[in-house]
Write a protein that holds these residues in place. Structure first.
Motif, PDB file in Angstrom:
ATOM      1  N   VAL A  25       0.831  -1.199   0.000  1.00  0.00           N
ATOM      2  CA  VAL A  25       0.000   0.000   0.000  1.00  0.00           C
ATOM      3  C   VAL A  25       0.871   1.255   0.000  1.00  0.00           C
ATOM      4  CG1 VAL A  25      -1.593   1.360   1.433  1.00  0.00           C
ATOM      5  CG2 VAL A  25      -2.049  -1.054   0.985  1.00  0.00           C
ATOM      6  N   ALA A  26       1.984   1.223   0.731  1.00  0.00           N
ATOM      7  CA  ALA A  26       2.913   2.364   0.705  1.00  0.00           C
ATOM      8  C   ALA A  26       3.444   2.582  -0.702  1.00  0.00           C
ATOM      9  CB  ALA A  26       4.055   2.126   1.689  1.00  0.00           C
ATOM     10  N   THR A  27       3.792   1.502  -1.386  1.00  0.00           N
ATOM     11  CA  THR A  27       4.264   1.606  -2.773  1.00  0.00           C
ATOM     12  C   THR A  27       3.191   2.229  -3.660  1.00  0.00           C
ATOM     13  OG1 THR A  27       5.734  -0.302  -2.546  1.00  0.00           O
ATOM     14  CG2 THR A  27       5.050   0.274  -4.778  1.00  0.00           C
ATOM     15  N   ALA A  28       1.948   1.786  -3.484  1.00  0.00           N
ATOM     16  CA  ALA A  28       0.855   2.323  -4.291  1.00  0.00           C
ATOM     17  C   ALA A  28       0.616   3.799  -3.998  1.00  0.00           C
ATOM     18  CB  ALA A  28      -0.424   1.517  -4.037  1.00  0.00           C
ATOM     19  N   LEU A  29       0.672   4.191  -2.736  1.00  0.00           N
ATOM     20  CA  LEU A  29       0.466   5.592  -2.376  1.00  0.00           C
ATOM     21  C   LEU A  29       1.540   6.494  -2.983  1.00  0.00           C
ATOM     22  CD1 LEU A  29      -0.567   5.120   1.353  1.00  0.00           C
ATOM     23  CD2 LEU A  29      -2.009   6.125  -0.435  1.00  0.00           C
ATOM     24  N   VAL A  30       2.772   6.036  -2.948  1.00  0.00           N
ATOM     25  CA  VAL A  30       3.854   6.809  -3.563  1.00  0.00           C
ATOM     26  C   VAL A  30       3.615   6.931  -5.066  1.00  0.00           C
ATOM     27  CG1 VAL A  30       6.317   6.826  -4.102  1.00  0.00           C
ATOM     28  CG2 VAL A  30       5.545   6.276  -1.780  1.00  0.00           C
ATOM     29  N   ALA A  31       3.183   5.847  -5.701  1.00  0.00           N
ATOM     30  CA  ALA A  31       2.903   5.885  -7.140  1.00  0.00           C
ATOM     31  C   ALA A  31       1.760   6.846  -7.455  1.00  0.00           C
ATOM     32  CB  ALA A  31       2.574   4.479  -7.639  1.00  0.00           C
ATOM     33  N   ILE A  32       0.738   6.889  -6.588  1.00  0.00           N
ATOM     34  CA  ILE A  32      -0.346   7.862  -6.774  1.00  0.00           C
ATOM     35  C   ILE A  32       0.211   9.280  -6.693  1.00  0.00           C
ATOM     36  CG2 ILE A  32      -2.483   8.789  -5.799  1.00  0.00           C
ATOM     37  CD1 ILE A  32      -3.033   5.932  -4.707  1.00  0.00           C
ATOM     38  N   GLY A  33       1.042   9.519  -5.669  1.00  0.00           N
ATOM     39  CA  GLY A  33       1.619  10.845  -5.484  1.00  0.00           C
ATOM     40  C   GLY A  33       2.462  11.297  -6.656  1.00  0.00           C
ATOM     41  N   ARG A  34       3.076  10.348  -7.344  1.00  0.00           N
ATOM     42  CA  ARG A  34       3.925  10.669  -8.501  1.00  0.00           C
ATOM     43  C   ARG A  34       3.163  10.583  -9.819  1.00  0.00           C
ATOM     44  NH1 ARG A  34       9.269   7.215  -6.444  1.00  0.00           N
ATOM     45  NH2 ARG A  34      10.022   8.833  -4.990  1.00  0.00           N
ATOM     46  N   ASP A  35       1.871  10.350  -9.752  1.00  0.00           N
ATOM     47  CA  ASP A  35       1.010  10.249 -10.933  1.00  0.00           C
ATOM     48  C   ASP A  35       1.493   9.147 -11.873  1.00  0.00           C
ATOM     49  OD1 ASP A  35      -1.200  10.925 -12.444  1.00  0.00           O
ATOM     50  OD2 ASP A  35      -0.150  12.477 -13.581  1.00  0.00           O
ATOM     51  N   GLU A  36       1.874   8.018 -11.298  1.00  0.00           N
ATOM     52  CA  GLU A  36       2.372   6.887 -12.080  1.00  0.00           C
ATOM     53  C   GLU A  36       1.326   5.794 -12.262  1.00  0.00           C
ATOM     54  OE1 GLU A  36       7.054   7.285 -10.590  1.00  0.00           O
ATOM     55  OE2 GLU A  36       5.748   5.721  -9.766  1.00  0.00           O
ATOM     56  N   VAL A  37       0.156   5.932 -11.651  1.00  0.00           N
ATOM     57  CA  VAL A  37      -0.874   4.895 -11.741  1.00  0.00           C
ATOM     58  C   VAL A  37      -1.860   5.236 -12.858  1.00  0.00           C
ATOM     59  CG1 VAL A  37      -0.649   4.437  -9.271  1.00  0.00           C
ATOM     60  CG2 VAL A  37      -2.461   5.963 -10.083  1.00  0.00           C
ATOM     61  N   SER A  38      -2.529   4.211 -13.340  1.00  0.00           N
ATOM     62  CA  SER A  38      -3.607   4.405 -14.304  1.00  0.00           C
ATOM     63  C   SER A  38      -4.910   4.001 -13.627  1.00  0.00           C
ATOM     64  CB  SER A  38      -3.376   3.545 -15.550  1.00  0.00           C
ATOM     65  OG  SER A  38      -4.473   3.666 -16.446  1.00  0.00           O
ATOM     66  N   VAL A  39      -5.710   4.986 -13.272  1.00  0.00           N
ATOM     67  CA  VAL A  39      -6.984   4.755 -12.583  1.00  0.00           C
ATOM     68  C   VAL A  39      -8.016   5.720 -13.162  1.00  0.00           C
ATOM     69  CG1 VAL A  39      -8.214   4.846 -10.385  1.00  0.00           C
ATOM     70  CG2 VAL A  39      -5.884   3.950 -10.462  1.00  0.00           C
ATOM     71  N   PRO A  40      -8.999   5.218 -13.898  1.00  0.00           N
ATOM     72  CA  PRO A  40     -10.029   6.105 -14.459  1.00  0.00           C
ATOM     73  C   PRO A  40     -11.002   6.560 -13.383  1.00  0.00           C
ATOM     74  CG  PRO A  40     -10.561   3.825 -14.930  1.00  0.00           C
ATOM     75  CD  PRO A  40      -9.212   3.812 -14.255  1.00  0.00           C
ATOM     76  N   PRO A  41     -11.809   7.554 -13.680  1.00  0.00           N
ATOM     77  CA  PRO A  41     -12.825   7.985 -12.718  1.00  0.00           C
ATOM     78  C   PRO A  41     -13.768   6.832 -12.365  1.00  0.00           C
ATOM     79  CG  PRO A  41     -12.597   9.590 -14.483  1.00  0.00           C
ATOM     80  CD  PRO A  41     -11.794   8.401 -14.883  1.00  0.00           C
ATOM     81  N   ARG A  42     -14.225   6.818 -11.129  1.00  0.00           N
ATOM     82  CA  ARG A  42     -15.138   5.766 -10.698  1.00  0.00           C
ATOM     83  C   ARG A  42     -16.474   5.876 -11.426  1.00  0.00           C
ATOM     84  NH1 ARG A  42     -14.573   6.101  -4.110  1.00  0.00           N
ATOM     85  NH2 ARG A  42     -12.303   6.101  -4.011  1.00  0.00           N
ATOM     86  N   ILE A  43     -17.057   4.706 -11.657  1.00  0.00           N
ATOM     87  CA  ILE A  43     -18.391   4.676 -12.226  1.00  0.00           C
ATOM     88  C   ILE A  43     -19.268   3.784 -11.344  1.00  0.00           C
ATOM     89  CG2 ILE A  43     -17.633   5.091 -14.589  1.00  0.00           C
ATOM     90  CD1 ILE A  43     -18.020   2.079 -15.105  1.00  0.00           C
ATOM     91  N   ALA A  44     -20.569   4.003 -11.403  1.00  0.00           N
ATOM     92  CA  ALA A  44     -21.490   3.202 -10.602  1.00  0.00           C
ATOM     93  C   ALA A  44     -22.838   3.141 -11.297  1.00  0.00           C
ATOM     94  CB  ALA A  44     -21.637   3.785  -9.206  1.00  0.00           C
ATOM     95  N   LEU A 264      -0.744  15.128  -0.768  1.00  0.00           N
ATOM     96  CA  LEU A 264      -0.912  13.694  -0.970  1.00  0.00           C
ATOM     97  C   LEU A 264      -0.035  12.915   0.002  1.00  0.00           C
ATOM     98  CD1 LEU A 264      -1.101  13.395  -4.857  1.00  0.00           C
ATOM     99  CD2 LEU A 264      -2.918  13.833  -3.185  1.00  0.00           C
ATOM    100  N   LEU A 265      -0.638  11.911   0.642  1.00  0.00           N
ATOM    101  CA  LEU A 265       0.095  11.100   1.606  1.00  0.00           C
ATOM    102  C   LEU A 265       1.295  10.430   0.951  1.00  0.00           C
ATOM    103  CD1 LEU A 265       0.449   9.751   4.365  1.00  0.00           C
ATOM    104  CD2 LEU A 265      -1.259   8.056   3.668  1.00  0.00           C
ATOM    105  N   GLY A 266       1.137   9.978  -0.283  1.00  0.00           N
ATOM    106  CA  GLY A 266       2.252   9.329  -0.965  1.00  0.00           C
ATOM    107  C   GLY A 266       3.452  10.231  -1.133  1.00  0.00           C
ATOM    108  N   SER A 267       3.218  11.524  -1.321  1.00  0.00           N
ATOM    109  CA  SER A 267       4.327  12.472  -1.451  1.00  0.00           C
ATOM    110  C   SER A 267       5.069  12.631  -0.134  1.00  0.00           C
ATOM    111  CB  SER A 267       3.798  13.834  -1.929  1.00  0.00           C
ATOM    112  OG  SER A 267       3.189  13.724  -3.202  1.00  0.00           O
ATOM    113  N   VAL A 268       4.332  12.537   0.977  1.00  0.00           N
ATOM    114  CA  VAL A 268       4.976  12.582   2.297  1.00  0.00           C
ATOM    115  C   VAL A 268       5.801  11.313   2.507  1.00  0.00           C
ATOM    116  CG1 VAL A 268       4.609  12.758   4.782  1.00  0.00           C
ATOM    117  CG2 VAL A 268       3.125  14.022   3.211  1.00  0.00           C
TER     118      VAL A 268
END
Length: 315
Positions: A25-44, A264-268
């Motif tokens: 999860v720490a790895t994922a948070l850092v990736a979010i902070g660096r804009d390295e993830v691919s996550v589209p807007p949520r749909i429902a 962003l927590l990942g940036s911290v």
């Protein structure tokens, strides 16, 4: 013919090793902070009693996954809702489906892990007094994770139902039931707020200088009052926590003044943004993020394969 590994609820829970989930999860948070993830807007898709949401995501080094989850009100428990669904993990190189697992324990532990990482990064290092507000599934997951990480550190638990609070506190060897929410948070260094609140359950006047608050509930309304949000330095998993409307965004972070920023927590965690400063109040507001589901699914799949758990299904 390819095979997919199916993990039922008990197998999914057993495969979610807490230490490995924290690291992923720490790895994922850092990736979010660096804009390295691919996550589209949520749909429902909305039904009369609730909704069915879809959350796909890719995190470099962790994988490709999607969560399909229903969120429905529970008539038997006013003010509470059910979250049921599954997470599908795919091979990020060739797109093969690899595993299907229960979303409920996965969501619980990745949310608890994110909240715990926020406390590690933002709470005062010398702070030892911890309070958990809530008695539902997410509060219990938070207490269980704290117990797994440090069974000797005291934890105060408070909620609306004294019996449920007693049951939740029993999950931690050093858990105790507080007389109420105000009593629990007034002396705490770190507060984990894990409720299904529709209105604030935490008041700024109850919080001591230098408190860190991690708020992971409040899908249907704010957990924290406006004074707490106004006086705190704010942190979140992703920018959309403040820039999108609920339920994707956080109720507490809507319509902030232009001068207010949400870090962003990942940036911290990556050392790219300062965390706490002296005795200021800090608030981490979680809304969930598909990258965190990817992280937990990656761990569950790796552990299950190593232990030969689950059922292989031909596709």
């Amino acid at each position: 013919m390819s095979e997919i590994l199916f993990l039922d609820g008990a197998q999914t829970r057993a495969a979610l090793d807490p230490h490995r989930v924290l690291d992923a999860v720490a790895t994922a948070l850092v990736a979010i902070g660096r804009d390295e993830v691919s996550v589209p807007p949520r749909i429902a898709a909305h039904a009369p009693g609730g909704l069915l949401g879809a959350m796909p995501g890719h995190v470099p080094g962790l994988g490709l996954a999607a969560k399909l989850v229903s969120v429905f009100t529970d008539p038997a428990r006013p003010g509470r809702s059910s979250h049921r669904g599954f997470v599908a993990l795919f091979d990020a190189a060739d797109g093969r489906p690899l595993a299907l697992m229960d979303a409920e324990p996965l969501t619980e532990i990745r949310t608890a892990a994110t909240a715990t990482l926020s406390a590690r990064a933002l709470a005062r290092p010398e702070g030892t007094r911890v309070a958990v507000i809530g008695t539902g599934a997410q509060a219990r997951a938070q207490i269980a994770l704290l117990a797994a990480l440090d069974p000797n550190a005291p934890v105060s638990v408070a909620g609306r139902d004294p019996e449920r609070a007693e049951s939740a506190a029993a999950l931690h060897p050093a858990g105790r039931v507080a007389g109420g929410i105000e009593e629990a948070v007034s002396g705490a260094d770190t507060v984990f707020c894990c409720t299904g609140a529709v209105r604030p359950v935490i008041r700024r006047a109850w919080l001591s200088p230098g408190t860190h608050v991690s708020s992971v509930g409040g899908s249907h309304g704010p957990e924290l009052d406006a004074d707490t949000v106004r006086e705190a330095r704010l942190f979140a998993e992703w920018p959309g926590a403040a820039t999108t409307r609920p339920p994707s965004g956080a109720h507490e972070l809507q319509d902030l003044p232009p001068e207010r920023s949400v870090a962003l927590l990942g940036s911290v965690l990556a050392g790219e943004h300062p965390g706490r400063r002296d005795d200021e109040l800090t608030v981490f507001k979680s809304t969930g993020h598909a990258a965190l589901d990817v992280a937990a699914a990656h761990v569950a799949h790796a552990v299950a394969r190593a232990q030969a758990w689950g059922t292989r299904i031909a596709m």
